[in-house]
Design an enzyme around this catalytic site. Sequence first.
Site, PDB file in Angstrom:
ATOM      1  CD  GLU A  44      -1.467 -16.934  13.407  1.00 32.42           C
ATOM      2  OE1 GLU A  44      -1.992 -15.804  13.448  1.00 32.42           O
ATOM      3  OE2 GLU A  44      -0.550 -17.277  14.167  1.00 32.42           O
TER       4      GLU A  44
ATOM      5  N   GLY B 284      -3.181 -13.620  11.176  1.00 30.52           N
ATOM      6  CA  GLY B 284      -4.302 -14.263  11.851  1.00 30.52           C
ATOM      7  C   GLY B 284      -5.288 -14.892  10.884  1.00 30.52           C
TER       8      GLY B 284
ATOM      9  CB  ALA C  64      -4.631  -9.603  14.186  1.00 32.01           C
TER      10      ALA C  64
ATOM     11  CD  GLU D  61       1.650 -13.020  11.849  1.00 30.57           C
ATOM     12  OE1 GLU D  61       2.412 -13.475  10.963  1.00 30.57           O
ATOM     13  OE2 GLU D  61       0.600 -13.597  12.203  1.00 30.57           O
TER      14      GLU D  61
HETATM   15  C1  HXC Z   1      -6.118  -3.524   9.494  1.00 32.34           C
HETATM   16  C2  HXC Z   1      -5.965  -3.720   7.208  1.00 32.34           C
HETATM   17  C3  HXC Z   1      -5.256  -4.940   7.355  1.00 32.34           C
HETATM   18  C4  HXC Z   1      -4.999  -5.422   8.679  1.00 32.34           C
HETATM   19  C5  HXC Z   1      -5.463  -4.505   5.240  1.00 32.34           C
HETATM   20  N1  HXC Z   1      -6.082  -3.501   5.902  1.00 32.34           N
HETATM   21  N2  HXC Z   1      -4.958  -5.397   6.111  1.00 32.34           N
HETATM   22  N3  HXC Z   1      -6.387  -3.019   8.278  1.00 32.34           N
HETATM   23  N4  HXC Z   1      -5.443  -4.678   9.717  1.00 32.34           N
HETATM   24  N5  HXC Z   1      -4.373  -6.579   8.907  1.00 32.34           N
HETATM   25  C6  HXC Z   1      -6.745  -2.345   5.333  1.00 32.34           C
HETATM   26  C7  HXC Z   1      -5.760  -1.334   4.765  1.00 32.34           C
HETATM   27  O1  HXC Z   1      -5.250  -0.504   5.779  1.00 32.34           O
HETATM   28  C8  HXC Z   1      -6.633  -0.591   3.795  1.00 32.34           C
HETATM   29  O2  HXC Z   1      -7.429   0.314   4.512  1.00 32.34           O
HETATM   30  C9  HXC Z   1      -7.562  -1.668   3.254  1.00 32.34           C
HETATM   31  O3  HXC Z   1      -7.544  -2.723   4.211  1.00 32.34           O
HETATM   32  C10 HXC Z   1      -7.103  -2.242   1.927  1.00 32.34           C
HETATM   33  O4  HXC Z   1      -5.751  -2.652   2.070  1.00 32.34           O
HETATM   34  P1  HXC Z   1      -4.586  -2.184   1.061  1.00 32.34           P
HETATM   35  O5  HXC Z   1      -3.320  -2.368   1.781  1.00 32.34           O
HETATM   36  O6  HXC Z   1      -4.883  -0.850   0.511  1.00 32.34           O
HETATM   37  O7  HXC Z   1      -4.778  -3.279  -0.099  1.00 32.34           O
HETATM   38  P2  HXC Z   1      -3.655  -3.855  -1.057  1.00 32.34           P
HETATM   39  O8  HXC Z   1      -2.747  -2.768  -1.548  1.00 32.34           O
HETATM   40  O9  HXC Z   1      -4.391  -4.659  -2.069  1.00 32.34           O
HETATM   41  O10 HXC Z   1      -2.762  -4.826  -0.158  1.00 32.34           O
HETATM   42  C11 HXC Z   1      -3.329  -5.986   0.397  1.00 32.34           C
HETATM   43  C12 HXC Z   1      -2.401  -6.557   1.513  1.00 32.34           C
HETATM   44  C13 HXC Z   1      -2.070  -5.449   2.528  1.00 32.34           C
HETATM   45  C14 HXC Z   1      -1.120  -7.105   0.882  1.00 32.34           C
HETATM   46  C15 HXC Z   1      -3.157  -7.710   2.149  1.00 32.34           C
HETATM   47  O11 HXC Z   1      -3.291  -4.831   2.937  1.00 32.34           O
HETATM   48  C16 HXC Z   1      -1.364  -5.948   3.749  1.00 32.34           C
HETATM   49  O12 HXC Z   1      -0.159  -6.194   3.694  1.00 32.34           O
HETATM   50  N6  HXC Z   1      -2.082  -6.042   4.870  1.00 32.34           N
HETATM   51  C17 HXC Z   1      -1.500  -6.409   6.148  1.00 32.34           C
HETATM   52  C18 HXC Z   1      -1.179  -7.863   6.187  1.00 32.34           C
HETATM   53  C19 HXC Z   1      -0.547  -8.258   7.525  1.00 32.34           C
HETATM   54  O13 HXC Z   1       0.511  -7.728   7.893  1.00 32.34           O
HETATM   55  N7  HXC Z   1      -1.203  -9.154   8.268  1.00 32.34           N
HETATM   56  C20 HXC Z   1      -0.725  -9.581   9.537  1.00 32.34           C
HETATM   57  C21 HXC Z   1      -1.356  -8.762  10.602  1.00 32.34           C
HETATM   58  S1  HXC Z   1      -0.709  -9.150  12.199  1.00 32.34           S
HETATM   59  P3  HXC Z   1      -7.557   1.868   4.054  1.00 32.34           P
HETATM   60  O14 HXC Z   1      -8.402   2.485   5.132  1.00 32.34           O
HETATM   61  O15 HXC Z   1      -6.189   2.415   3.952  1.00 32.34           O
HETATM   62  O16 HXC Z   1      -8.258   1.788   2.723  1.00 32.34           O
HETATM   63  C22 HXC Z   1      -1.500 -10.511  12.665  1.00 32.34           C
HETATM   64  C23 HXC Z   1      -1.120 -11.026  14.047  1.00 32.34           C
HETATM   65  C24 HXC Z   1      -1.698 -12.362  14.294  1.00 32.34           C
HETATM   66  O17 HXC Z   1      -2.301 -11.063  11.987  1.00 32.34           O
HETATM   67  C25 HXC Z   1      -1.681 -12.659  15.733  1.00 32.34           C
HETATM   68  C26 HXC Z   1      -2.780 -13.541  16.135  1.00 32.34           C
HETATM   69  C27 HXC Z   1      -4.145 -13.253  15.530  1.00 32.34           C
END
Ligand code: HXC
Length: 258
Positions: free
Chosen positions: A112, A109, A65, A132
Amino acid sequence: MAYQNINVEISDNVALIRLNRPDALNALNSKLLEELTAALADADGNDKVRCIVITGSDKAFAAGADIKEMSQKGFVEVYHDNLFAAPAAEISEIRKPIIAAVSGYALGGGCELAMACDFIICAENAKFGQPEINLGVIAGIGGTQRLTRFVGKSKAMDMNLTGRFMDAEEAERSGLVSRVVPAAKLIPEAMSAAKKIAERSQIAVKAAKEAVNRSYETTLQEGLQYERRLFHALFATEDQKEGMAAFLEKREPQFRDK
Ligand code: HXC
């Protein structure tokens, strides 16, 4: 409807929906989810579509998400709006089969969403996770429920508590995905599976999807009874006559969804 965050292509009776927010690794913001659920409903109602494939980019199916969008929300807002309840329910209402074709990250998400599809085919570089916990929250659309049913309590706990990722090999070994293929073969493999499904009787396809899904909702005896009744009901279709006659006549069946 013109979409900004997804692309939809229809060929050979298959709708290929590609998540397309490359700058955010296909993070699921409200606009993308709105477009995705609209495209799915559209595909479900389109007679030319007989199977659906959802995919992302080589680097990410979806990284979760959208954290930026969620970060400003408070309890009252997410509870009142029932955050993510509507898209989750809408995806589970789709009656045509949906294959998730996962390359790269399928996190939070994103994992999921893949699990809400009917089955997952992934590339060798796929990474699944429910991270998360690192954000001070937990999974919200199935990461503690569907994942546990797929991979069992121990791995689901591990992933939900530590936030660690599962690679493609572990995902296949654990039953999360049905097939792993080299990255270049992901879309051809998913499309070929989808085309096979599209060639079958859509009455039987819908019954098979309903019956497998029922196994998650009921006891074994009730599930077996449900399956048997659907099996019996299919003998009322022309496609059953055609399928069995074609086998006996050593020819390809011509299903008419009747
Ligand atoms: C918003 C995101 C994002 C996310 C990545 N980006 N994941 N933006 N929401 N979930 C953005 C980053 O901010 C960045 O933007 C760009 O995408 C590239 O990501 P990087 O982190 O620079 O890439 P990398 O170093 O290759 O790392 C990849 C990654 C990391 C390991 C996937 O991005 C990451 O850990 N993302 C978050 C994963 C996460 O926590 N997901 C769960 C979310 S909560 P900029 O502008 O800086 O270039 C969730 C709740 C579910 O899903 C509930 C129900 C739906």
